[in-house]
Write a protein that holds these residues in place. Structure first.
Motif, PDB file in Angstrom:
ATOM      1  N   ALA A  12      91.913  29.997  94.284  1.00 58.87           N
ATOM      2  CA  ALA A  12      92.570  28.516  94.015  1.00 58.87           C
ATOM      3  C   ALA A  12      91.695  27.365  94.783  1.00 58.87           C
ATOM      4  O   ALA A  12      91.273  26.384  94.577  1.00 58.87           O
ATOM      5  CB  ALA A  12      93.915  28.527  94.605  1.00 58.87           C
ATOM      6  N   ALA A  13      91.372  28.080  96.186  1.00 61.63           N
ATOM      7  CA  ALA A  13      90.343  27.099  96.999  1.00 61.63           C
ATOM      8  C   ALA A  13      89.101  26.927  96.599  1.00 61.63           C
ATOM      9  O   ALA A  13      88.849  25.789  96.617  1.00 61.63           O
ATOM     10  CB  ALA A  13      90.368  27.865  98.521  1.00 61.63           C
ATOM     11  N   THR A  14      88.603  27.814  95.904  1.00 60.22           N
ATOM     12  CA  THR A  14      87.085  27.778  95.411  1.00 60.22           C
ATOM     13  C   THR A  14      87.223  26.749  94.048  1.00 60.22           C
ATOM     14  O   THR A  14      86.437  25.724  93.982  1.00 60.22           O
ATOM     15  CB  THR A  14      86.694  29.068  94.797  1.00 60.22           C
ATOM     16  OG1 THR A  14      86.344  30.028  95.943  1.00 60.22           O
ATOM     17  CG2 THR A  14      85.303  28.986  94.026  1.00 60.22           C
ATOM     18  N   ALA A  15      88.247  26.921  93.153  1.00 58.60           N
ATOM     19  CA  ALA A  15      88.484  25.996  92.092  1.00 58.60           C
ATOM     20  C   ALA A  15      88.665  24.754  92.630  1.00 58.60           C
ATOM     21  O   ALA A  15      88.168  23.647  91.983  1.00 58.60           O
ATOM     22  CB  ALA A  15      89.600  26.389  91.000  1.00 58.60           C
ATOM     23  N   GLN A  16      89.571  24.216  93.813  1.00 61.64           N
ATOM     24  CA  GLN A  16      89.507  23.071  94.273  1.00 61.64           C
ATOM     25  C   GLN A  16      88.319  22.435  94.732  1.00 61.64           C
ATOM     26  O   GLN A  16      88.226  21.344  94.602  1.00 61.64           O
ATOM     27  CB  GLN A  16      90.677  23.137  95.288  1.00 61.64           C
ATOM     28  CG  GLN A  16      91.023  21.684  95.899  1.00 61.64           C
ATOM     29  CD  GLN A  16      91.683  20.734  94.778  1.00 61.64           C
ATOM     30  OE1 GLN A  16      92.495  21.212  93.952  1.00 61.64           O
ATOM     31  NE2 GLN A  16      91.380  19.386  94.963  1.00 61.64           N
ATOM     32  N   ARG A  17      87.483  23.127  95.430  1.00 59.93           N
ATOM     33  CA  ARG A  17      86.015  22.735  95.930  1.00 59.93           C
ATOM     34  C   ARG A  17      85.394  22.343  94.766  1.00 59.93           C
ATOM     35  O   ARG A  17      84.733  21.190  94.991  1.00 59.93           O
ATOM     36  CB  ARG A  17      85.445  24.013  96.866  1.00 59.93           C
ATOM     37  CG  ARG A  17      85.287  23.560  98.088  1.00 59.93           C
ATOM     38  CD  ARG A  17      84.687  24.537  99.241  1.00 59.93           C
ATOM     39  NE  ARG A  17      83.849  25.473  98.474  1.00 59.93           N
ATOM     40  CZ  ARG A  17      84.228  26.748  98.429  1.00 59.93           C
ATOM     41  NH1 ARG A  17      85.260  27.147  98.903  1.00 59.93           N
ATOM     42  NH2 ARG A  17      83.330  27.805  97.978  1.00 59.93           N
ATOM     43  N   ILE A  18      85.342  23.058  93.836  1.00 62.57           N
ATOM     44  CA  ILE A  18      84.588  22.963  92.548  1.00 62.57           C
ATOM     45  C   ILE A  18      85.160  21.544  91.972  1.00 62.57           C
ATOM     46  O   ILE A  18      84.140  20.598  91.559  1.00 62.57           O
ATOM     47  CB  ILE A  18      84.745  24.053  91.370  1.00 62.57           C
ATOM     48  CG1 ILE A  18      83.924  25.061  92.064  1.00 62.57           C
ATOM     49  CG2 ILE A  18      84.054  23.503  90.122  1.00 62.57           C
ATOM     50  CD1 ILE A  18      83.981  26.286  91.180  1.00 62.57           C
ATOM     51  N   LEU A  19      86.316  21.449  91.704  1.00 57.49           N
ATOM     52  CA  LEU A  19      86.937  20.050  91.160  1.00 57.49           C
ATOM     53  C   LEU A  19      86.392  19.107  92.220  1.00 57.49           C
ATOM     54  O   LEU A  19      86.107  17.885  91.503  1.00 57.49           O
ATOM     55  CB  LEU A  19      88.362  20.070  91.230  1.00 57.49           C
ATOM     56  CG  LEU A  19      88.993  19.005  90.562  1.00 57.49           C
ATOM     57  CD1 LEU A  19      88.840  18.777  89.050  1.00 57.49           C
ATOM     58  CD2 LEU A  19      90.565  19.333  90.522  1.00 57.49           C
ATOM     59  N   GLU A  20      86.792  19.033  93.266  1.00 58.36           N
ATOM     60  CA  GLU A  20      86.159  17.976  94.378  1.00 58.36           C
ATOM     61  C   GLU A  20      84.951  17.411  94.249  1.00 58.36           C
ATOM     62  O   GLU A  20      84.516  16.502  94.093  1.00 58.36           O
ATOM     63  CB  GLU A  20      86.886  18.194  95.544  1.00 58.36           C
ATOM     64  CG  GLU A  20      88.276  18.282  95.921  1.00 58.36           C
ATOM     65  CD  GLU A  20      88.911  18.547  97.260  1.00 58.36           C
ATOM     66  OE1 GLU A  20      87.990  19.207  98.098  1.00 58.36           O
ATOM     67  OE2 GLU A  20      90.146  18.665  97.080  1.00 58.36           O
ATOM     68  N   ALA A  21      84.036  18.468  94.142  1.00 57.52           N
ATOM     69  CA  ALA A  21      82.532  18.316  93.919  1.00 57.52           C
ATOM     70  C   ALA A  21      82.226  17.691  92.602  1.00 57.52           C
ATOM     71  O   ALA A  21      81.232  16.761  92.690  1.00 57.52           O
ATOM     72  CB  ALA A  21      81.682  19.784  94.068  1.00 57.52           C
TER      73      ALA A  21
END
Length: 183
Positions: A12-21
């Motif tokens: 979930a943290a990786t998905a959020q980082r990708i979304l923000e990027a």
């Protein structure tokens, strides 16, 4: 800030980082010029993870540019003044991406049209008098125009708008356009 410990939390943290990027990348370069590789680099992940989490660049764009669609009738007009403050301030990455891409990417065009049509309907419901829908559409279009003129065209007269000018000039102008006496 603690690091996620479970596999699901890390995912979930990786998905959020990708979304923000992606929001930042799309905001800076638009849909067409952004790449999965650039998004992955910004998120500090392998490009395959971008695809694994979001499917495709277009799917990620649709999620990254999704705008808030929740509001009640009572909040819509007052929300316009908050929108003015935001649109004349720093644009959120999702908004920047959507506005930058709305004339070149069909996905962005459709997302922006749907969002603005919904804003017009909500605003028209809170506006009395003749031609409420037309007045609401003109108001929403004007705010979009201000956003483009300030942030993308960098129109000189809009570069240094102060909060006081928003209160004394723009809010009454919006209120008058809606045919309201309050403000």
């Amino acid at each position: 800030m603690s690091h996620p410990t479970t596999r699901a939390a890390r995912r979930a943290a990786t998905a959020q980082r990708i979304l923000e990027a992606a929001q930042i990348e799309f905001g800076e370069h638009g849909l067409e010029a952004s790449t999965v590789r650039a998004i992955a680099q910004r998120a500090e992940v392998d490009p395959s993870l971008v695809i694994q989490h979001y499917g495709s660049k277009n799917d990620l764009f649709a999620i990254a540019t999704r705008l808030d669609r929740e509001s009640t009738d009572d909040e819509v007009a007052e929300h316009l003044f908050d929108v003015l403050d935001v649109r004349l301030g720093m644009l959120p990455p999702a908004t920047r991406a959507l506005v930058r891409s709305m004339l070149t990417a069909p996905e962005a065009t459709a997302a922006m049209k749907d969002f603005l049509d919904e804003r017009v309907v909500n605003l028209a419901r809170t506006t009395s008098g003749d031609e409420a829908e037309l007045r609401a559409a003109l108001t929403v279009s004007s705010i979009l125009g201000l956003t483009i003129a300030r942030h993308f065209l960098k129109l000189d007269a809009l570069q240094s708008v102060s909060p006081e000018q928003i209160a004394t000039t723009l809010q009454p102008w919006i209120t008058a356009g809606l045919g309201r006496q309050d403000g």
